[in-house]
Design a protein around this motif. Structure first.
Motif, PDB file in Angstrom:
ATOM      1  N   TYR A 399      -5.618 -47.706   0.084  1.00 43.52           N
ATOM      2  CA  TYR A 399      -5.815 -46.141  -0.547  1.00 43.52           C
ATOM      3  C   TYR A 399      -4.700 -45.739   0.439  1.00 43.52           C
ATOM      4  N   PRO A 400      -3.744 -44.482  -0.297  1.00 45.28           N
ATOM      5  CA  PRO A 400      -2.505 -44.124  -0.089  1.00 45.28           C
ATOM      6  C   PRO A 400      -3.057 -43.200   1.119  1.00 45.28           C
ATOM      7  N   ASP A 401      -2.575 -42.945   1.947  1.00 45.35           N
ATOM      8  CA  ASP A 401      -3.282 -41.265   2.716  1.00 45.35           C
ATOM      9  C   ASP A 401      -2.358 -40.263   2.474  1.00 45.35           C
ATOM     10  N   SER A 402      -1.805 -40.316   3.500  1.00 46.55           N
ATOM     11  CA  SER A 402      -0.020 -39.576   3.835  1.00 46.55           C
ATOM     12  C   SER A 402       0.986 -40.052   4.035  1.00 46.55           C
ATOM     13  N   SER A 403       2.064 -39.457   4.600  1.00 46.85           N
ATOM     14  CA  SER A 403       2.778 -39.290   4.219  1.00 46.85           C
ATOM     15  C   SER A 403       3.941 -38.822   5.187  1.00 46.85           C
ATOM     16  N   LYS A 404       4.871 -39.039   6.073  1.00 49.14           N
ATOM     17  CA  LYS A 404       6.158 -38.059   6.699  1.00 49.14           C
ATOM     18  C   LYS A 404       7.329 -38.806   6.290  1.00 49.14           C
ATOM     19  N   HIS A 452       6.172 -31.497  -2.496  1.00 50.64           N
ATOM     20  CA  HIS A 452       6.106 -31.278  -0.663  1.00 50.64           C
ATOM     21  C   HIS A 452       6.006 -32.672  -0.101  1.00 50.64           C
ATOM     22  N   GLY A 453       7.388 -33.161   0.000  1.00 54.19           N
ATOM     23  CA  GLY A 453       7.014 -34.574  -0.236  1.00 54.19           C
ATOM     24  C   GLY A 453       7.012 -34.654   1.568  1.00 54.19           C
ATOM     25  N   LYS A 454       7.176 -33.243   2.229  1.00 51.37           N
ATOM     26  CA  LYS A 454       7.514 -33.761   3.900  1.00 51.37           C
ATOM     27  C   LYS A 454       6.319 -34.196   4.245  1.00 51.37           C
ATOM     28  N   ASN A 455       5.733 -33.613   3.864  1.00 52.75           N
ATOM     29  CA  ASN A 455       4.122 -34.320   4.245  1.00 52.75           C
ATOM     30  C   ASN A 455       3.353 -34.120   2.885  1.00 52.75           C
ATOM     31  N   ALA A 456       3.743 -35.457   2.643  1.00 49.16           N
ATOM     32  CA  ALA A 456       2.654 -36.068   1.611  1.00 49.16           C
ATOM     33  C   ALA A 456       1.403 -36.393   1.606  1.00 49.16           C
ATOM     34  N   HIS A 457       0.720 -36.187   0.826  1.00 55.13           N
ATOM     35  CA  HIS A 457      -0.724 -36.498   0.833  1.00 55.13           C
ATOM     36  C   HIS A 457      -0.967 -37.142  -0.058  1.00 55.13           C
ATOM     37  N   THR A 513       6.091 -48.059   9.624  1.00 53.10           N
ATOM     38  CA  THR A 513       6.640 -47.106   9.900  1.00 53.10           C
ATOM     39  C   THR A 513       7.500 -46.862   8.627  1.00 53.10           C
ATOM     40  N   ILE A 514       8.123 -46.423   8.316  1.00 53.81           N
ATOM     41  CA  ILE A 514       8.873 -46.405   7.020  1.00 53.81           C
ATOM     42  C   ILE A 514      10.616 -46.083   7.079  1.00 53.81           C
ATOM     43  N   LEU A 515      10.772 -47.500   6.716  1.00 53.31           N
ATOM     44  CA  LEU A 515      12.708 -48.026   6.929  1.00 53.31           C
ATOM     45  C   LEU A 515      12.902 -47.250   5.620  1.00 53.31           C
ATOM     46  N   GLN A 516      15.101 -47.034   5.874  1.00 52.32           N
ATOM     47  CA  GLN A 516      15.449 -46.402   4.805  1.00 52.32           C
ATOM     48  C   GLN A 516      16.297 -47.981   4.215  1.00 52.32           C
ATOM     49  N   ASN A 517      16.441 -49.021   4.084  1.00 56.11           N
ATOM     50  CA  ASN A 517      16.919 -49.340   3.854  1.00 56.11           C
ATOM     51  C   ASN A 517      16.340 -51.309   3.215  1.00 56.11           C
ATOM     52  N   THR A 538      10.056 -40.894  10.939  1.00 56.17           N
ATOM     53  CA  THR A 538       8.426 -41.215   9.487  1.00 56.17           C
ATOM     54  C   THR A 538       7.717 -42.249   9.755  1.00 56.17           C
ATOM     55  N   SER A 539       6.359 -41.609   9.027  1.00 55.12           N
ATOM     56  CA  SER A 539       5.413 -42.938   9.106  1.00 55.12           C
ATOM     57  C   SER A 539       4.832 -42.768   8.019  1.00 55.12           C
ATOM     58  N   PHE A 540       4.384 -43.746   7.522  1.00 53.03           N
ATOM     59  CA  PHE A 540       3.080 -43.506   6.529  1.00 53.03           C
ATOM     60  C   PHE A 540       1.657 -44.728   6.592  1.00 53.03           C
ATOM     61  N   SER A 541       0.484 -43.441   6.404  1.00 46.69           N
ATOM     62  CA  SER A 541      -0.811 -43.982   6.593  1.00 46.69           C
ATOM     63  C   SER A 541      -1.468 -44.916   5.379  1.00 46.69           C
ATOM     64  N   PHE A 542      -2.116 -45.259   5.279  1.00 47.43           N
ATOM     65  CA  PHE A 542      -3.444 -45.302   4.711  1.00 47.43           C
ATOM     66  C   PHE A 542      -4.702 -46.348   4.899  1.00 47.43           C
TER      67      PHE A 542
END
Length: 891
Positions: A399-404, A452-457, A513-517, A538-542
């Motif tokens: 269940y993806p929740d949110s990302s910054k 609004h991808g900067k704070n996507a839910h 944590t979200i990686l660039q490459n 940036t980070s991603f919660s799930f």
């Protein structure tokens, strides 16, 4: 005293076992010992003991052999053969029976079907709408079902049109073997689901006509139950079946509606709709052409634009309305489960939501007919219920929740791949993620597009079929993409490790944590932490939910699975066994067949210290499992064929040793559960003599068991009487049933000694003792071979015995002597129990009179004559009984 017992008793048991399929015999042993035990539970057929041939035997009514003369599914076997006949007699205590193995908790099945889904405005040509249905408990704030994904107007999408057929095997063993041999890493996907079968299936018969018993195949099994199953396409059927265990008014059916993404996201979804629909008046042809191109392109970028929550039950647990029209609210900005919990039930906030005009209705009705329920596509229930897992399953809900993210004014979607290697982030994942419910899984899937991808839910559910053997390289690879009018670009990656340090990732919320490459070998080369510049701020919660029959989540269970079977350190293994006593009760119920099998294997084959602790742990776990589930395990699943020592020997040994020690578990162990170990002992003894070929040889009854076996059982009975205080009718019944079962398979003379020990233990002057003694002889006299065990053939009608206490009478007719002594003794005691004693004697004589085995009633009268002679010698007691008779019309 030497007892005279009959040389022959009828054959009373038969063991039925379906031969294991060759595919299972040929399967490779899994390297993980715990998973091996799991596969034994989910792949082996069950051993079931019952009475003799279905035709019955001369002199016995057919009902003695089974209900209506049938065998197989009716429980008339060696295990407390007489409970069924006693169950109607409430005076002898509680009884419980099972009509099928492992009966499921009661649930309410709901059939959900679309009725109307039309907008009040829109294009002349329809477009596909992607609908997700999920059951929520708003009070608990949790999902209680998986999501059902349905495509409205699915005929517009080419890959969803053609139904497919699958040829599948019916054997549970063959299915497990198929999983092991052909899907070791998850690359090959077996059929995921079968119609629910909630009854025992005697699907085959032997040459003698006896039914072969196969394990029941519940919902969501890897083992389909039909030889040829047409895979019906959920998008076309428009219906599915949900099940609810905890029925209450807070259960809601939540639906979310999405459409194919068109062009740039210029604003909020409801504004987006208004813009498109406004343009339709002038651009209908262009819009329709755009629809055709999108459907044919294969692009499946979906934007959720509407939602609704429909209450299912009223305050009385009834479905509110079979057919309901529901409001469809436009989604404004972010919308995830937290938003849902805040809005549902809050009328003030709901009034602020913008409605999408149209005609939307749905049919929700109960599925009362079980046969119809089997035919429906059933959605997996995710409630924590008190039922064990009986079939192989290994499913992860993501269940993806949110990302910054460092993006603005763009839509964001996440590509999800389940991968088993890290050689190339651009390579395909394993085929494990279905795009639509009940359809074959894809190598990847993606979330809906959120604005609004900067704070996507996100509000998506992604179901992933995991392989049986997990490795540290198994992971989810998430690729974040921004969606705008100019281009689609990758804006980051995230890696979710699913199996690390020999354990699965835990349920609940996580953040990565979200990686660039990401380059090649991104896990083995530790790219996640090697270059700090690669890590975005940036980070991603799930959230994760694992439904697995092979990978435990409870920490005590996990430690037990890793240490008890494989640890070279004895103290570590002991601590893991002790730790299992603190397992979450709900998790214990879910996995108890596997846990019990492992504990029994340790008891019957390992070092003494491990075996003793395993037995005590087993005692502590019994209280967490419902009694009908314990009964099912003993009757159908338990099998000690592969153990080093027979279970009946080691259970007797360690049960006696545990009672001799001061232990908190033993102090709190309820002796009302003794029946479980009694049944396990009896079944183990039956299996032993079945393997030796002595089961159907009544003449071998005296030699079936060694002196050591007999001594162990006698020591157990002595220790039980010494260390446990019997205080209830239920405990007494369990003990007597154990004695009766023993008489069916071993030398009755040995059992007579144990019966006398037990009865002497109950002999006190207290009112409770009198009730328990009456219960003891009452249950004992229900033995179907009672008169045969009393040696009725040795009764000489021409020579009336004078007393039941003479050594000759007692040695020849021990059971009759015991019963009559108790009756006479109780008649001399407290007057309050006399009516029950006289009623028992009357019922016993009536039972003998109606017994078709023996037509010579004169011998029966002679057998009971000493009682008449005895009571006439005590005139005062006889007068007292007659006075009671005058004052009590029931006598």
């Amino acid at each position: 005293m030497a007892f005279v017992v009959p040389e022959q008793l009828p054959d009373t048991v038969e063991v039925i076992r379906q031969a294991r399929s060759s595919s299972q015999q040929q399967r490779k042993k899994h390297k993980d010992l715990y998973i091996q035990h799991c596969l034994d539970v989910y792949g082996k057929d069950w051993i079931y003991t019952k009475t003799g041939g279905s035709s019955g035997k001369p002199g016995r009514p057919s009902s003695w052999w089974g209900k209506g003369g049938k065998t197989g599914t009716s429980r008339t076997g060696i295990f407390s053969l007489y409970r069924a006949s006693l169950s109607a007699d409430k005076s002898v205590g509680r009884f419980f029976e099972i009509d099928q193995p492992f009966p499921e908790s009661p649930s309410t099945a709901l059939q959900v079907e679309w009725k109307d889904f039309k907008f009040s405005f829109g294009p002349s040509k329809p477009e596909p709408y992607f609908v997700t249905l999920t059951l929520f408990d708003m009070k608990k704030k949790e999902r209680i079902s998986e999501s059902y994904q349905y495509v409205h107007n699915s005929e517009l999408i080419p890959e969803l049109i053609s139904p497919k057929k699958m040829t599948i095997e019916t054997s549970a063993a063959a299915t497990i073997a198929s999983i092991i041999t052909s899907n070791p890493t998850g690359s090959r996907v077996t059929p995921k689901r079968s119609p629910q079968i909630s009854h025992l299936t005697p699907s085959t018969t032997t040459s003698s006509g006896s039914a072969i018993i196969r394990p029941r195949v519940p919902s969501f099994s890897s083992a389909p139950s039909s030889p040829v199953l047409t895979q019906r396409l959920a998008p076309i059927e428009k219906s599915c079946t949900f099940s609810v265990f905890d029925v209450n008014p807070s259960v809601y059916l939540v639906l979310r509606v999405g459409r194919l993404l068109r062009g740039e996201l210029r604003g909020e979804p409801e504004k987006e709709l208004a813009i498109f629909f406004k343009q339709l008046k002038k651009e209908t042809e262009a819009y329709n052409k755009d629809t055709d191109e999108l459907c044919a392109s294969g692009k499946r970028l979906i934007q959720i634009f509407g939602w609704s929550a429909i209450p299912v039950f009223d305050d009385h647990g009834k479905i509110k309305l079979p057919s309901q029209s529901f409001p469809l609210y436009a989604i404004s900005g972010h919308f995830n489960d937290d938003n849902l919990f805040q809005l549902v039930g809050n009328e003030k906030e709901l009034k602020k939501q913008k409605l999408i005009p149209g005609d939307f209705s749905i049919i929700i009705k109960p599925v009362d007919d079980l046969s119809k329920r089997h035919k429906q596509q059933e959605i997996q229930n995710l409630e924590l219920k008190q039922d064990p897992l009986l079939n192989y399953t290994n499913t992860l809900f993501f269940y993806p929740d949110s990302s910054k993210l460092n993006v603005k004014h763009a839509g964001v979607t996440i590509d999800v791949k389940f991968k088993e290697d890290d050689s190339d982030p651009n390579s395909d994942g394993l085929a494990a993620c279905p795009f639509v419910t009940f359809l074959p899984p894809h190598t990847s899937t993606c979330t809906s597009v959120t604005y609004h991808g900067k704070n996507a839910h996100f509000s998506d559910e992604i179901k992933i079929t995991l392989p049986m053997e997990m490795s540290p390289l198994h992971h989810l690879l998430l690729t974040f993409r921004s969606i705008n009018s100019k281009k689609e670009e990758i804006i980051g990656y995230a890696v979710i490790h699913l199996y690390k340090d020999e354990r699965m990732i835990q349920d609940g919320f996580h953040t990565v944590t979200i990686l660039q490459n990401l380059g090649k070998n991104y896990i083995t080369s530790h790219q996640e932490c090697a270059d700090p510049s690669n890590v975005q701020k940036t980070s991603f919660s799930f959230r994760l939910r694992l439904v697995s029959s092979v990978y435990p989540q409870d920490p005590h269970h996990l430690n037990f699975s890793r240490s008890a079977l494989t640890s070279d350190n004895l103290s570590t293994a002991v601590e893991s066994i002790k730790g299992l006593r603190h397992i979450n009760p709900a998790m214990c119920v879910t996995h108890f067949p596997v846990l019990f099998n492992i504990l029994f294997s340790i008891i019957c084959g390992s070092q003494e210290v491990l075996a003793k602790e395993s037995f005590i742990t087993l005692q502590s776990l019994l209280t967490s499992v419902r009694q009908n589930q314990l009964l099912s395990y003993a009757w159908y699943m338990f099998d000690d064929e592969e153990y080093k020592y027979p279970a009946h020997q080691k259970i007797c040994e360690y049960w006696v040793k545990s009672m001799e020690e001061e232990n908190e578990v033993i102090k709190h162990y309820p002796i009302s559960l003794n029946w479980f170990f009694f049944d396990i002992i009896i079944k183990s003894m039956i299996l032993k003599i079945n393997r030796s070929g002595e089961l159907n040889d009544p003449k071998a009854r005296k030699t079936r068991f060694s002196g050591e076996d007999v001594q162990l059982v006698q020591s157990l009975v002595n220790s039980l009487m010494k260390n446990q205080t019997i205080t209830t009718v239920e405990q007494t019944i369990n003990l007597v049933n154990f004695m009766k079962d023993l008489m069916l398979i071993m030398d009755p003379a040995v059992v007579f000694v144990m019966l006398e020990i037990c009865l002497n233990h109950l002999t006190t002057l207290s009112p409770l003792s009198q009730v328990l003694r009456l219960t003891f002889v009452r249950v004992l006299s229900q033995h179907s071979d009672f008169l045969l065990l009393c040696n009725l053939d040795m009764v000489d009608s021409s020579n009336l015995p004078s007393s039941i206490s003479t050594p000759e009478f007692r040695s020849k007719h021990f059971l009759a002597s015991m019963v009559l002594e108790v009756i006479f003794d109780l008649l001399k005691g407290d007057r309050s129990i006399r009516p029950q004693v006289i009623s028992f004697l009357r019922d016993l004589l009536r039972k003998h009179h109606l017994d078709g085995q023996f037509q010579d009633h004169q011998k029966i009268v002679t057998l009971y004559f000493p009682f008449v002679n005895w009571i006439l010698q005590d005139i005062d007691m006889l007068k007292s009984i007659m006075e009671d008779d005058k004052s009590d019309e029931k006598l």
